[in-house]
Design a protein around this motif. Structure first.
Motif, PDB file in Angstrom:
ATOM      1  N   LYS C 102       0.804  -1.209   0.000  1.00 32.37           N
ATOM      2  CA  LYS C 102       0.000   0.000   0.000  1.00 32.37           C
ATOM      3  C   LYS C 102       0.849   1.276   0.000  1.00 32.37           C
ATOM      4  N   LYS C 103       2.099   1.119   0.420  1.00 34.95           N
ATOM      5  CA  LYS C 103       2.954   2.293   0.470  1.00 34.95           C
ATOM      6  C   LYS C 103       2.936   3.056  -0.862  1.00 34.95           C
ATOM      7  N   GLY C 104       2.960   2.278  -1.938  1.00 38.03           N
ATOM      8  CA  GLY C 104       2.983   2.917  -3.254  1.00 38.03           C
ATOM      9  C   GLY C 104       1.748   3.769  -3.506  1.00 38.03           C
ATOM     10  N   LEU C 105       0.652   3.379  -2.887  1.00 41.56           N
ATOM     11  CA  LEU C 105      -0.590   4.116  -3.120  1.00 41.56           C
ATOM     12  C   LEU C 105      -0.679   5.363  -2.261  1.00 41.56           C
ATOM     13  N   GLY C 106       0.143   5.400  -1.227  1.00 41.56           N
ATOM     14  CA  GLY C 106       0.028   6.454  -0.224  1.00 41.56           C
ATOM     15  C   GLY C 106      -0.170   7.841  -0.789  1.00 41.56           C
ATOM     16  N   LYS C 107       0.720   8.248  -1.667  1.00 43.01           N
ATOM     17  CA  LYS C 107       0.655   9.614  -2.174  1.00 43.01           C
ATOM     18  C   LYS C 107      -0.685   9.874  -2.859  1.00 43.01           C
ATOM     19  N   ALA C 108      -1.126   8.893  -3.637  1.00 36.55           N
ATOM     20  CA  ALA C 108      -2.391   9.051  -4.338  1.00 36.55           C
ATOM     21  C   ALA C 108      -3.541   9.187  -3.345  1.00 36.55           C
ATOM     22  N   LEU C 109      -3.497   8.346  -2.328  1.00 30.11           N
ATOM     23  CA  LEU C 109      -4.604   8.353  -1.359  1.00 30.11           C
ATOM     24  C   LEU C 109      -4.724   9.695  -0.647  1.00 30.11           C
ATOM     25  N   HIS C 110      -3.599  10.343  -0.455  1.00 34.99           N
ATOM     26  CA  HIS C 110      -3.631  11.620   0.267  1.00 34.99           C
ATOM     27  C   HIS C 110      -3.612  12.807  -0.672  1.00 34.99           C
ATOM     28  N   SER C 111      -3.933  12.562  -1.927  1.00 41.15           N
ATOM     29  CA  SER C 111      -3.830  13.641  -2.903  1.00 41.15           C
ATOM     30  C   SER C 111      -5.016  14.595  -2.833  1.00 41.15           C
ATOM     31  N   GLY C 112      -6.026  14.223  -2.069  1.00 38.15           N
ATOM     32  CA  GLY C 112      -7.191  15.092  -1.975  1.00 38.15           C
ATOM     33  C   GLY C 112      -8.219  14.810  -3.055  1.00 38.15           C
ATOM     34  N   ASP C 113      -7.883  13.901  -3.934  1.00 40.93           N
ATOM     35  CA  ASP C 113      -8.838  13.529  -4.970  1.00 40.93           C
ATOM     36  C   ASP C 113     -10.068  12.917  -4.306  1.00 40.93           C
TER      37      ASP C 113
ATOM     38  N   GLU D  20      14.655  26.704  -2.456  1.00 37.94           N
ATOM     39  CA  GLU D  20      13.393  27.018  -1.788  1.00 37.94           C
ATOM     40  C   GLU D  20      12.204  26.607  -2.658  1.00 37.94           C
ATOM     41  N   SER D  21      12.300  26.926  -3.939  1.00 41.40           N
ATOM     42  CA  SER D  21      11.232  26.560  -4.859  1.00 41.40           C
ATOM     43  C   SER D  21      11.096  25.045  -4.946  1.00 41.40           C
ATOM     44  N   ALA D  22      12.211  24.374  -5.040  1.00 42.46           N
ATOM     45  CA  ALA D  22      12.185  22.910  -5.151  1.00 42.46           C
ATOM     46  C   ALA D  22      11.570  22.310  -3.888  1.00 42.46           C
ATOM     47  N   ARG D  23      11.921  22.877  -2.732  1.00 45.26           N
ATOM     48  CA  ARG D  23      11.374  22.380  -1.477  1.00 45.26           C
ATOM     49  C   ARG D  23       9.842  22.399  -1.523  1.00 45.26           C
ATOM     50  N   THR D  24       9.316  23.515  -1.962  1.00 41.02           N
ATOM     51  CA  THR D  24       7.859  23.653  -2.051  1.00 41.02           C
ATOM     52  C   THR D  24       7.261  22.641  -3.025  1.00 41.02           C
ATOM     53  N   GLU D  28       4.774  19.352  -2.433  1.00 42.57           N
ATOM     54  CA  GLU D  28       3.427  19.288  -3.011  1.00 42.57           C
ATOM     55  C   GLU D  28       3.254  18.162  -4.008  1.00 42.57           C
ATOM     56  N   SER D  29       4.261  17.965  -4.831  1.00 42.97           N
ATOM     57  CA  SER D  29       4.075  17.016  -5.936  1.00 42.97           C
ATOM     58  C   SER D  29       5.100  15.901  -5.962  1.00 42.97           C
ATOM     59  N   ASP D  32       9.307  14.387  -8.419  1.00 41.60           N
ATOM     60  CA  ASP D  32       9.214  14.392  -9.872  1.00 41.60           C
ATOM     61  C   ASP D  32       8.615  15.691 -10.395  1.00 41.60           C
ATOM     62  N   ALA D  33       8.519  16.660  -9.522  1.00 37.50           N
ATOM     63  CA  ALA D  33       7.948  17.935  -9.957  1.00 37.50           C
ATOM     64  C   ALA D  33       8.696  18.446 -11.182  1.00 37.50           C
ATOM     65  N   PRO D  34       7.968  18.964 -12.159  1.00 36.64           N
ATOM     66  CA  PRO D  34       8.582  19.448 -13.400  1.00 36.64           C
ATOM     67  C   PRO D  34       9.664  20.487 -13.147  1.00 36.64           C
ATOM     68  N   ALA D  35      10.768  20.326 -13.827  1.00 36.33           N
ATOM     69  CA  ALA D  35      11.872  21.265 -13.695  1.00 36.33           C
ATOM     70  C   ALA D  35      11.426  22.673 -14.077  1.00 36.33           C
ATOM     71  N   ARG D  36      10.593  22.761 -15.060  1.00 37.91           N
ATOM     72  CA  ARG D  36      10.141  24.077 -15.496  1.00 37.91           C
ATOM     73  C   ARG D  36       9.391  24.794 -14.382  1.00 37.91           C
TER      74      ARG D  36
END
Lengths: 189, 189, 189, 189
Positions: C102-113, D20-24, D28-29, D32-36
DNA sequence: AATGAATGAGCTTTCATTCAT
DNA sequence: CATGAATGAAAGCTCATTCAT
């Protein structure tokens, strides 16, 4: 059954359009032509290009072989519609055109990429017989001198027709013309 | 005053380093070699490259002319240290080396960019006299046949020494050797 | 009629294969695993995946519920074949395995979707009764201490078994073992 | 000299903005957050991001270390402004906040990429002393129980504060609170 | 209902070129 | 004059998603 064929024919059309498009772009801008431009000209998305040609070398090879095939294929056609010597001359023109296009591929072919290793062999395996058949016919008709080696002739023309230094007075192709004339006028030598 | 001179000599050194660096990179990777790489090898910043060569074509021209100058300049040097025929042969080797390097520039030279229009003339204006002087000396010494046209010879070697199709049996350069041998052994023709 | 049933069973088989394939890929690469890879492993085309699971969240939910069902379903099976305390221990191992996946699902589950909102409830609604039945049986047999709250225990193990900071000395799972041992050895407290 | 410094300070500002930007974005994401997006938020071009952090792991490491540094650095500050036990509690809150951010990095840290191998050590080397200093002070003041192992405590809180299963009634953080309360109320144990 | 070819947005990365220092 | 940091356009490539068959 026919339904499946229909899908395949679409895909086939795309592949052909891509090879044709790549041929044009390679001739104009070299083998580093943008994938997007090639795809656009072919009227497909870039994804389709990558589906059919995952590596750029796949596309380069396809274009090269397509060109060789077309050039080799012209031999019997010309033989069927022209007198032997004229067919030979016409085909040699066709061959020099092919060499012109191939110029763009040169660097890639000599890049050492193992993907291209088989191409010289392919070149010879297809074009030598094509030229040989025309030479034999012209010799048999007494229209050209005999004893011309097809392979050597192929290479000689290749070297002559791709001038590195542009002679303003038009060196390269004239020499090819000269060579051809020489063939004809020494028929009885 | 002396400060200014010092500065100029620095600048001159940079320009020379850049041309030399560009020559190497062009030969290895073609004229599209990264500006950063050229600047790094020259030991300067990219800004300096752009200061001296605002357009890439400026750099290409500089390299080309530098090469032509060096090749042409070798003629009197060789003539001074070797017997006429040996000097001629040595220079022709030097010339084929130059042609090898120039291969990388080929595409750029034929790109239609008006910046390159003057180069063929520059090529001929410098190399023809260089070759001519060597031919005349060798002819005068009776070491080679007479009546060889310098310009035609220049082009012929250029065409022969840059094979498009790699003949496994060697073709190109061997033909150059043959040509040179022919010159010598028919001295009395 | 039978044709329809046959079709349905085919579809059902595809759905099951997709869920199983997705489970594997999610565990290995997270919920962003390529759709193509999931479809390939399931032996179907991507179109089939999208037919049955138009949204990625549909597939995530299906996998999650499938996992919960399987884990909950293991309780009665274990209870039927092992002594109460052994069944409990075995099930807790099964549960920690589930948590690992389930660890892999964690981020998705807490995504607010909002699609995932119902999952925690599903989790509890199925796993609490499963654990409770095992706890009650073991308590009744006097093999473990009494008064253990199933929900708290479920969460406690979840927290303990998914260490965020890797303790080189092995923290997480050992603590689960400790917890289980504690249950057994304080049976008479 | 000062001119050079000025340039560097610009670059330094960019690096800081990027971290700082990367931390945010990482929080959040995920990593793998987009470099752009990271570059945009930092107010720089993507090229600048790649200049300073050629590999994504370089950026991940920078963010992680920046976070650890900030968290560790908070200890002396809090110790200087609050009574020992309050400082400890405040720092533990700060630490749990850090853990929350770190969640996004988790998968990357355990990816097996050798670039991340040094991070756990960095984590411990900086945070253990920070916590230890606060524990010692609070113990010395008789405000908490003695004998608490800083490393174990660090890991325990990490495990408790990153719940995999969201307990609607608030599990995780409450347990941290409980732990802290426990520390204080057993000062005389 | 299943397939997989096609699409194209979006991401990473490179590099020519500018310009503040 | 030289430097090299910054920029951002451009290009390669991937993959979610659609849709004709």
């Amino acid at each position: 059954m026919s339904a499946q064929r229909a899908l395949r024919s679409d895909a086939k059309r795309n592949v052909e359009a891509l090879v044709e498009s790549a041929r044009t772009h390679f001739a104009e801008s070299g083998v580093d032509a943008p994938a997007r431009a090639i795809a656009d000209t072919a009227g497909v998305g870039v994804g389709t290009l990558y589906r059919h040609f995952p590596q750029r070398s796949d596309l380069v090879i396809a274009v090269f072989q397509h060109e060789v095939d077309a050039c080799a294929g012209a031999a019997p056609e010309l033989a069927a519609t022209l007198p032997p010597a004229d067919a030979l001359v016409a085909w040699l023109r066709r061959y020099t055109d092919f060499l012109g296009t191939k110029k763009g591929l040169g660097k890639a072919l000599h890049s050492g990429d193992p993907a291209f290793e088989a191409l010289p062999e392919y070149f010879l395996a297809n074009l030598r017989p094509a030229l040989e058949s025309l030479l034999v016919a012209a010799e048999a008709a007494g229209e050209i001198r005999s004893g011309v080696n097809a392979k050597d002739f192929l290479y000689a023309i290749a070297n002559l027709s791709v001038p590195v230094v542009d002679d303003a007075s038009g060196g390269g192709n004239d020499m090819v013309g000269l060579l051809i004339d020489g063939l004809r006028h020494t028929a009885r030598s």
